[in-house]
Design an enzyme around this catalytic site. Sequence first.
Site: not given
Length: 213
Positions: A142-143
């Site tokens: 994810n980020c």
Amino acid sequence: MFLYQLLNFFFGLLKKEETSKHDLSLYKRGDLLEVPRTLFTHFGIYLGNDRVAHLIPDILPAISKDKSAIAKMVTNNRLLMGVIAKVASVRVDSVEDFAYGAEILINHMDKMCKRPPLDGEEVAQRAEKLLGSVTYSLLWYNCEHYVMYCRYGVAISYQTYQFCTTVRKIVFSRMSAYLTALCGVCTMLHLGCVTLTAALLTFLISFTIWMAS
């Protein structure tokens, strides 16, 4: 008509105030920026000149080829649908679009990560090299994984770790073991299929949860 123009003028002033909310002089190339967004914290790497590289889920590229629409700020609805569809990309947005109205923390992860941050220019170059579509995973990429790799050289996510720890405490608990055993017995009695196989399966599942708790 006059009232309409007055309202437009008023909202225009508000928009100007919003765009000046973030002082760009506070950010240096390679800084890790962090903002709260809906149910989680969002991360990005500052590239300089009011540009932030960040990995963000977005459903729009999967359903439209309108580049101008895709380039606009990713709303929460687009983001959440992108999470479900696992459609994401590393893109560059302005600081204002990245922040989505929230306050920004600068290099807050330096206090949590044991590794020292890389040189700012190297961080930014890593972030730029990864621009484009990516295979998104809420738990595995994810980020936060993206920015941690860029700034510290290791793709980890503290949010994911906390989430998995919480789920483990809920699922693999003694109470879960008791409830699993009870549900298994009730199901067998209700269906009238009290067999050795069903009883053994219920026992094994309950015992596994018990041992993991």
